[in-house]
Design a protein around this motif. Sequence first.
Motif, PDB file in Angstrom:
ATOM      1  N   THR A   1      22.059 -62.577  11.841  1.00  0.00           N
ATOM      2  CA  THR A   1      21.661 -63.618  12.786  1.00  0.00           C
ATOM      3  C   THR A   1      20.398 -64.332  12.316  1.00  0.00           C
ATOM      4  N   LEU A   2      20.246 -65.566  12.807  1.00  0.00           N
ATOM      5  CA  LEU A   2      19.000 -66.313  12.695  1.00  0.00           C
ATOM      6  C   LEU A   2      18.370 -66.350  14.076  1.00  0.00           C
ATOM      7  N   LYS A   3      17.052 -66.327  14.115  1.00  0.00           N
ATOM      8  CA  LYS A   3      16.352 -66.410  15.386  1.00  0.00           C
ATOM      9  C   LYS A   3      15.208 -67.415  15.275  1.00  0.00           C
ATOM     10  N   ILE A   4      15.007 -68.165  16.351  1.00  0.00           N
ATOM     11  CA  ILE A   4      13.928 -69.144  16.444  1.00  0.00           C
ATOM     12  C   ILE A   4      12.853 -68.573  17.365  1.00  0.00           C
ATOM     13  N   TRP A   5      11.590 -68.686  16.928  1.00  0.00           N
ATOM     14  CA  TRP A   5      10.469 -68.105  17.661  1.00  0.00           C
ATOM     15  C   TRP A   5       9.354 -69.141  17.829  1.00  0.00           C
ATOM     16  N   SER A   6       8.506 -68.924  18.824  1.00  0.00           N
ATOM     17  CA  SER A   6       7.293 -69.727  18.944  1.00  0.00           C
ATOM     18  C   SER A   6       6.291 -69.278  17.882  1.00  0.00           C
ATOM     19  N   ALA A   7       5.677 -70.257  17.212  1.00  0.00           N
ATOM     20  CA  ALA A   7       4.671 -69.954  16.196  1.00  0.00           C
ATOM     21  C   ALA A   7       3.258 -70.192  16.704  1.00  0.00           C
TER      22      ALA A   7
END
Length: 454
Positions: free
Chosen positions: A227-233
Amino acid sequence: MADEESGYVQARFTTKQKRYAVPENPFSVPVKVGSQELNELISSLLVSNESELSESDTENERNFQFDFLIDGIYLHDTLDKHLKSHNITTESVVEIEYVEKHPAPRPDNCLLHDDWVSSVAVCKKCILSGSYDGNVHVWDFTGTCILTYDGHTSPVKSVCWIDIGKCDDKGVFISSSQDQSIRLNQWSCDKNKAECIHICKGHSQSVDTIAVDVSKSKFCSGSWDRTLKIWSAVPDLSASDEPDDDDVKVKKKQKTAVTSKRKPTTRTPLMTLSGHTEAISSVLWMDNNTVCSASWDHSIRIWDLSAGVNKQTLNGSKVFCSISYSPLSKLLVSGSTDRHVRLWDPRMTDGAVVKNTLTSHQGWVSSVAWSPSSEFELISGSYDMTVKLWDTRRLNAPLYTMTGHQDKVMCVSWTQQKSILSGGADNQLIIYDISGGGWRTTDSEMEYQSADTT
């Protein structure tokens, strides 16, 4: 126009480097000449203009070497063979562009680690490296290790800068590991320490690749869990400024003030993207709404984050190890286990997605990276222990091959114009100077040995 009987062709020489400009009127040039003879011609024309140049400039013109391009392709043979092989007519004046020959990369420094160097990222004044010893290191360009951060419990697989302070006294970086976590860390240069602000949890296997978007507000991660995951940076400093339980106990027992120690908070992903059927090896951002991923499932996928969907799939025949995107050329480059470097144009829909295949490596191509300042230049690192510098206008051969590593190369990167870096399983992070400050060579490939090789 060609004169078949005399063996000459009419050629006009042009350059975008104005200091090397020569008269643009056509010259009658023998069709049997190659780059060496054309260099002599340009040099003679520059010397004839030396009255317009300073003494130092004149000396430099005599020493400089040039490469020649016809219809955007490097001249690699004699003029007549090149024109025939590329079906270029000689019925009109042949336009020949010349550019200063790229300086040979020069080994400039070697940063030794305690284990394999898996990842490297660069900011203006610092180098960030991740290692299989579980540590993240911050270096300056003199080779001094400024900081070692030991927050992970397994090998570090990828590192990225999020931000670096204007005064270079602090910064924020992320690191991912086989321990299934991503750590968002704040580095204070004056205190010579790094603190974990957030631990990003959500992957169920090793997190092998991370990438930060241009706005530095989000980052993407790819994992062996497919999976790919998007996070707050964006670091939330206020949320992690409370003393942890140990600090509270010490404070109560000693009844004296103690400096609060950050207790990292746990972050969860903003979005999860599924579609790959094997491990994800590399991720990048094409723009603030588009992510690209490469996988062991022989595919490169492009994702639209606004819709959360896989909008395009580029299929290969082998495992993809690494990808890089150039906003200058709008092309993707990939490295794979079939030993090839490929250029892809994701804008194409008629089947001609692969623009070129670069074949010179003798092992898996583990890492690729476009130049941040040139639409034509890229580097590749391989399990064959070499790093290659390519110019996409030169077909079938790299500009230079560097052989400083004693084991497989695992990561490559650029600084802005002046250096390239490569890390390997020999525990070395090698810095090569490409500014031209060293000597030059006209060979198509130049080999270097590591500093301890006699």
